[in-house]
Design a protein around this motif. Structure first.
Motif, PDB file in Angstrom:
ATOM      1  N   GLU A  50       0.810  -1.141  -0.129  1.00 43.25           N
ATOM      2  CA  GLU A  50       0.123  -0.070  -0.020  1.00 43.25           C
ATOM      3  C   GLU A  50       0.945   1.325  -0.033  1.00 43.25           C
ATOM      4  OE1 GLU A  50      -1.606   0.308   4.640  1.00 43.25           O
ATOM      5  OE2 GLU A  50      -1.372  -1.758   3.887  1.00 43.25           O
ATOM      6  N   HIS A  51       0.162   2.533  -0.150  1.00 45.16           N
ATOM      7  CA  HIS A  51       1.154   3.765  -0.210  1.00 45.16           C
ATOM      8  C   HIS A  51       1.654   3.849   1.326  1.00 45.16           C
ATOM      9  CE1 HIS A  51      -1.721   4.356  -3.418  1.00 45.16           C
ATOM     10  NE2 HIS A  51      -0.955   5.364  -3.737  1.00 45.16           N
ATOM     11  N   VAL A  52       2.702   5.034   1.279  1.00 38.74           N
ATOM     12  CA  VAL A  52       3.350   5.357   2.618  1.00 38.74           C
ATOM     13  C   VAL A  52       3.341   6.853   2.422  1.00 38.74           C
ATOM     14  CG1 VAL A  52       5.246   5.553   3.799  1.00 38.74           C
ATOM     15  CG2 VAL A  52       4.817   3.324   2.867  1.00 38.74           C
ATOM     16  N   VAL A  53       2.677   7.223   3.560  1.00 37.42           N
ATOM     17  CA  VAL A  53       2.933   8.776   3.729  1.00 37.42           C
ATOM     18  C   VAL A  53       3.879   9.265   4.795  1.00 37.42           C
ATOM     19  CG1 VAL A  53       1.520  10.850   4.723  1.00 37.42           C
ATOM     20  CG2 VAL A  53       0.254   8.985   3.448  1.00 37.42           C
ATOM     21  N   ILE A  54       4.938   9.859   4.197  1.00 42.09           N
ATOM     22  CA  ILE A  54       5.996  10.313   5.233  1.00 42.09           C
ATOM     23  C   ILE A  54       6.000  11.736   5.284  1.00 42.09           C
ATOM     24  CG2 ILE A  54       8.445  10.554   5.234  1.00 42.09           C
ATOM     25  CD1 ILE A  54       8.447   7.761   3.494  1.00 42.09           C
ATOM     26  N   SER A  55       6.111  12.259   6.500  1.00 41.21           N
ATOM     27  CA  SER A  55       6.391  13.681   6.996  1.00 41.21           C
ATOM     28  C   SER A  55       7.660  13.738   7.370  1.00 41.21           C
ATOM     29  CB  SER A  55       5.350  14.340   7.940  1.00 41.21           C
ATOM     30  OG  SER A  55       5.374  13.686   8.904  1.00 41.21           O
ATOM     31  N   CYS A  56       8.554  14.886   7.252  1.00 39.65           N
ATOM     32  CA  CYS A  56       9.661  15.139   7.809  1.00 39.65           C
ATOM     33  C   CYS A  56      10.012  16.713   7.971  1.00 39.65           C
ATOM     34  CB  CYS A  56      11.064  14.504   6.911  1.00 39.65           C
ATOM     35  SG  CYS A  56      12.549  14.648   7.750  1.00 39.65           S
ATOM     36  N   GLU A  57      10.640  16.901   9.040  1.00 39.67           N
ATOM     37  CA  GLU A  57      10.846  18.410   9.311  1.00 39.67           C
ATOM     38  C   GLU A  57      11.859  19.032   8.456  1.00 39.67           C
ATOM     39  OE1 GLU A  57      12.178  21.171  13.121  1.00 39.67           O
ATOM     40  OE2 GLU A  57      10.371  19.855  13.228  1.00 39.67           O
ATOM     41  N   HIS A  58      13.005  17.960   8.100  1.00 45.09           N
ATOM     42  CA  HIS A  58      14.077  18.347   7.072  1.00 45.09           C
ATOM     43  C   HIS A  58      13.825  18.416   5.998  1.00 45.09           C
ATOM     44  CE1 HIS A  58      17.224  18.801  10.613  1.00 45.09           C
ATOM     45  NE2 HIS A  58      16.213  18.946  11.000  1.00 45.09           N
ATOM     46  N   VAL A  59      13.554  19.355   5.230  1.00 46.69           N
ATOM     47  CA  VAL A  59      13.224  19.059   3.828  1.00 46.69           C
ATOM     48  C   VAL A  59      14.116  18.479   2.757  1.00 46.69           C
ATOM     49  CG1 VAL A  59      12.296  20.558   1.617  1.00 46.69           C
ATOM     50  CG2 VAL A  59      11.814  21.232   3.801  1.00 46.69           C
ATOM     51  N   ALA A  60      15.542  18.875   3.050  1.00 51.26           N
ATOM     52  CA  ALA A  60      16.381  18.001   2.227  1.00 51.26           C
ATOM     53  C   ALA A  60      16.339  16.598   2.469  1.00 51.26           C
ATOM     54  CB  ALA A  60      17.784  18.607   2.461  1.00 51.26           C
ATOM     55  N   ARG A  61      16.329  16.337   3.651  1.00 49.26           N
ATOM     56  CA  ARG A  61      16.332  14.835   4.083  1.00 49.26           C
ATOM     57  C   ARG A  61      14.867  14.144   3.353  1.00 49.26           C
ATOM     58  NH1 ARG A  61      17.495  10.078   3.608  1.00 49.26           N
ATOM     59  NH2 ARG A  61      17.740   8.841   5.134  1.00 49.26           N
ATOM     60  N   LEU A  62      13.915  14.945   3.351  1.00 50.85           N
ATOM     61  CA  LEU A  62      12.872  14.358   2.910  1.00 50.85           C
ATOM     62  C   LEU A  62      12.683  14.343   1.251  1.00 50.85           C
ATOM     63  CD1 LEU A  62       9.471  13.814   3.520  1.00 50.85           C
ATOM     64  CD2 LEU A  62       8.971  16.239   2.721  1.00 50.85           C
ATOM     65  N   GLN A  63      13.476  15.133   0.631  1.00 46.74           N
ATOM     66  CA  GLN A  63      13.400  15.041  -0.633  1.00 46.74           C
ATOM     67  C   GLN A  63      14.490  13.729  -1.107  1.00 46.74           C
ATOM     68  OE1 GLN A  63      15.377  18.796  -1.518  1.00 46.74           O
ATOM     69  NE2 GLN A  63      13.132  19.901  -2.013  1.00 46.74           N
ATOM     70  N   GLU A  64      15.565  13.430  -0.403  1.00 49.33           N
ATOM     71  CA  GLU A  64      16.229  12.083  -0.306  1.00 49.33           C
ATOM     72  C   GLU A  64      15.285  11.004  -0.255  1.00 49.33           C
ATOM     73  OE1 GLU A  64      20.523  13.864   1.345  1.00 49.33           O
ATOM     74  OE2 GLU A  64      19.365  12.282   2.307  1.00 49.33           O
ATOM     75  N   LEU A  65      14.506  10.912   0.788  1.00 53.35           N
ATOM     76  CA  LEU A  65      13.672   9.803   1.166  1.00 53.35           C
ATOM     77  C   LEU A  65      12.629   9.464  -0.142  1.00 53.35           C
ATOM     78  CD1 LEU A  65      12.919  10.394   4.822  1.00 53.35           C
ATOM     79  CD2 LEU A  65      14.233   8.409   3.947  1.00 53.35           C
ATOM     80  N   GLU A  66      12.231  10.575  -0.522  1.00 49.44           N
ATOM     81  CA  GLU A  66      10.915  10.585  -1.701  1.00 49.44           C
ATOM     82  C   GLU A  66      11.645   9.873  -2.817  1.00 49.44           C
ATOM     83  OE1 GLU A  66       7.723  13.197  -3.303  1.00 49.44           O
ATOM     84  OE2 GLU A  66       9.536  14.156  -2.598  1.00 49.44           O
ATOM     85  N   ARG A  67      12.930  10.346  -3.137  1.00 50.18           N
ATOM     86  CA  ARG A  67      13.739   9.677  -4.155  1.00 50.18           C
ATOM     87  C   ARG A  67      13.987   8.296  -4.109  1.00 50.18           C
ATOM     88  NH1 ARG A  67      18.939  12.130  -3.696  1.00 50.18           N
ATOM     89  NH2 ARG A  67      19.258  10.165  -2.790  1.00 50.18           N
ATOM     90  N   ASP A  68      14.684   8.070  -2.935  1.00 47.51           N
ATOM     91  CA  ASP A  68      15.132   6.781  -2.794  1.00 47.51           C
ATOM     92  C   ASP A  68      13.904   5.722  -2.736  1.00 47.51           C
ATOM     93  OD1 ASP A  68      17.768   7.723  -2.777  1.00 47.51           O
ATOM     94  OD2 ASP A  68      17.679   7.641  -0.726  1.00 47.51           O
ATOM     95  N   LEU A  69      12.509   6.113  -1.947  1.00 50.39           N
ATOM     96  CA  LEU A  69      11.805   5.183  -1.669  1.00 50.39           C
ATOM     97  C   LEU A  69      11.102   5.009  -3.198  1.00 50.39           C
ATOM     98  CD1 LEU A  69      10.632   5.920   1.862  1.00 50.39           C
ATOM     99  CD2 LEU A  69      11.616   4.087   1.059  1.00 50.39           C
ATOM    100  N   ASN A  70      10.881   6.441  -3.705  1.00 52.91           N
ATOM    101  CA  ASN A  70      10.098   5.909  -5.128  1.00 52.91           C
ATOM    102  C   ASN A  70      10.924   5.057  -5.970  1.00 52.91           C
ATOM    103  OD1 ASN A  70       7.663   7.515  -5.420  1.00 52.91           O
ATOM    104  ND2 ASN A  70       8.784   9.385  -5.171  1.00 52.91           N
ATOM    105  N   ARG A  71      12.196   5.099  -6.030  1.00 55.77           N
ATOM    106  CA  ARG A  71      13.106   4.185  -7.010  1.00 55.77           C
ATOM    107  C   ARG A  71      12.765   3.041  -6.378  1.00 55.77           C
ATOM    108  NH1 ARG A  71      18.466   5.770  -5.647  1.00 55.77           N
ATOM    109  NH2 ARG A  71      18.364   7.541  -7.222  1.00 55.77           N
TER     110      ARG A  71
END
Length: 349
Positions: A50-71
């Motif tokens: 199923e989907h994962v909803v991730i929130s993070c206070e550190h925007v740069a880290r969130l962008q890394e996570l979004e990229r890696d988990l989408n891959r």
């Protein structure tokens, strides 16, 4: 015309699981390298179903996570399942600050209860505002969210999906949460807001190192409407023995709505785990997460892990059992269920 409200059980179909990512501004600061892989393993396990909803206070880290988990999701054949939102947070316990979803005339409605960090034990204002951040970011689509002026954490109750709530008096009746309300008033509010018709109160149950005042999700869990699994301590010399034996007796006395007893399954008791200061940590196999077609089971690198996996396979024969090493999580006094919040079907798409 009266609106029919139903609090779905955890095994009901889900659209997503919510994770509030640890960052250096939280109590995880000294353990980030150890704890982030746990969150990544949970996210990857969920993404298969199923989907994962991730929130993070550190925007740069969130962008890394979004990229890696989408891959990862794309390589696994499940593209588009990652929803990433920048949002401030005091901590990571999504179970307790995340939205609680009910079905209102069969349509999902998000309930945003107040969160005060288990009776004012820690800062909580960012966590208390997090659900509104997610709503405003469009994560929940067109699903409505209702504010409820009552302190309630998702880890403090269990639903059988048929109107029965399982909880602990130690938590819900603690005066630091809702001091103006007694048990009768709390029962009435939960009945109205969650649509439950009866509440089973456990008056015993204890886990060393627990900050939550005995959340039910560390002690006893509905596995089906007629089945409860629970933490059992076989060692008479253990500090938990008396409280958990008393809890077991209470569970044996509980009855289903039709008057029949529950099927009860004791869970293995893991070897004691201590932090560097000698404080015992709250390792429990009851803190599992049921998702679509699978159960994510916390394990701790102790001999009882294998027994716990076998027990879970017996309880949930039609679901894949996915063990996840959660030892780093218990150093902040929680485990797998505590850092996740499931979002029922029809909300996240």
């Amino acid at each position: 015309m009266t609106t029919k409200r139903v609090l779905p059980p955890e095994w009901a179909p889900q659209s997503a699981v919510m994770l509030t990512w640890p960052h250096p501004g939280t109590d995880w600061a000294g353990l980030i390298k150890e704890v982030e892989p746990v969150f990544e393993n949970i996210a990857k396990a969920v993404l298969r179903y199923e989907h994962v909803v991730i929130s993070c206070e550190h925007v740069a880290r969130l962008q890394e996570l979004e990229r890696d988990l989408n891959r990862f999701a794309e390589q696994s054949g499940f593209p588009g399942r990652v929803k990433a939102v920048p949002a401030p947070a005091n901590d990571t316990w999504a179970r307790d600050h995340g939205p609680i979803t009910i079905l209102s005339d069969d349509k999902p409605t998000l309930l945003d209860f107040r969160f005060n960090a288990w009776g004012g034990k820690f800062p909580s204002e960012k966590d208390d505002a997090l659900n509104n951040h997610l709503l405003n970011a469009g994560v929940f689509g067109t699903t409505a969210m209702q504010q409820v002026d009552f302190v309630l954490e998702g880890g403090s109750f269990e639903s059988d999906g048929r109107g029965t709530l399982l909880t602990t008096s130690e938590c819900l009746l603690t005066p630091t949460r809702n001091p103006a309300m007694d048990r009768t008033a709390i029962e009435q509010l939960l009945s109205e807001v969650l649509g439950v018709s009866r509440i089973l109160w456990l008056n015993h149950g204890y886990l060393a190192g627990d900050d939550t005042d005995s959340h039910i999700d560390t002690l006893a869990r509905f596995c089906a409407p007629d089945h409860i699994c629970y933490v059992a301590c076989p060692n008479v010399a253990d500090e938990h023995y008396s409280a958990l034996a008393a809890m077991e007796e209470e569970l044996q006395e509980f009855r289903q709505a039709d008057g029949s007893p529950y099927k009860l399954t004791p869970l293995p008791w893991p070897d004691a785990i201590y932090d560097q200061d000698g404080e015992r940590l709250p390792a429990t196999y009851a803190n599992f997460l049921i998702i679509n077609d699978a159960v994510l089971l916390p394990v701790y690198g102790v001999p009882q892990d294998e027994d716990a996996i076998l027990v879970m396979k017996d309880i949930f024969p039609s679901r894949e059992i996915v063990p996840i090493d959660c030892r780093p999580l218990i150093y902040q006094h929680g485990s797998l269920h505590c850092v996740t919040m499931q979002i029922p079907a029809g909300v996240v798409s």
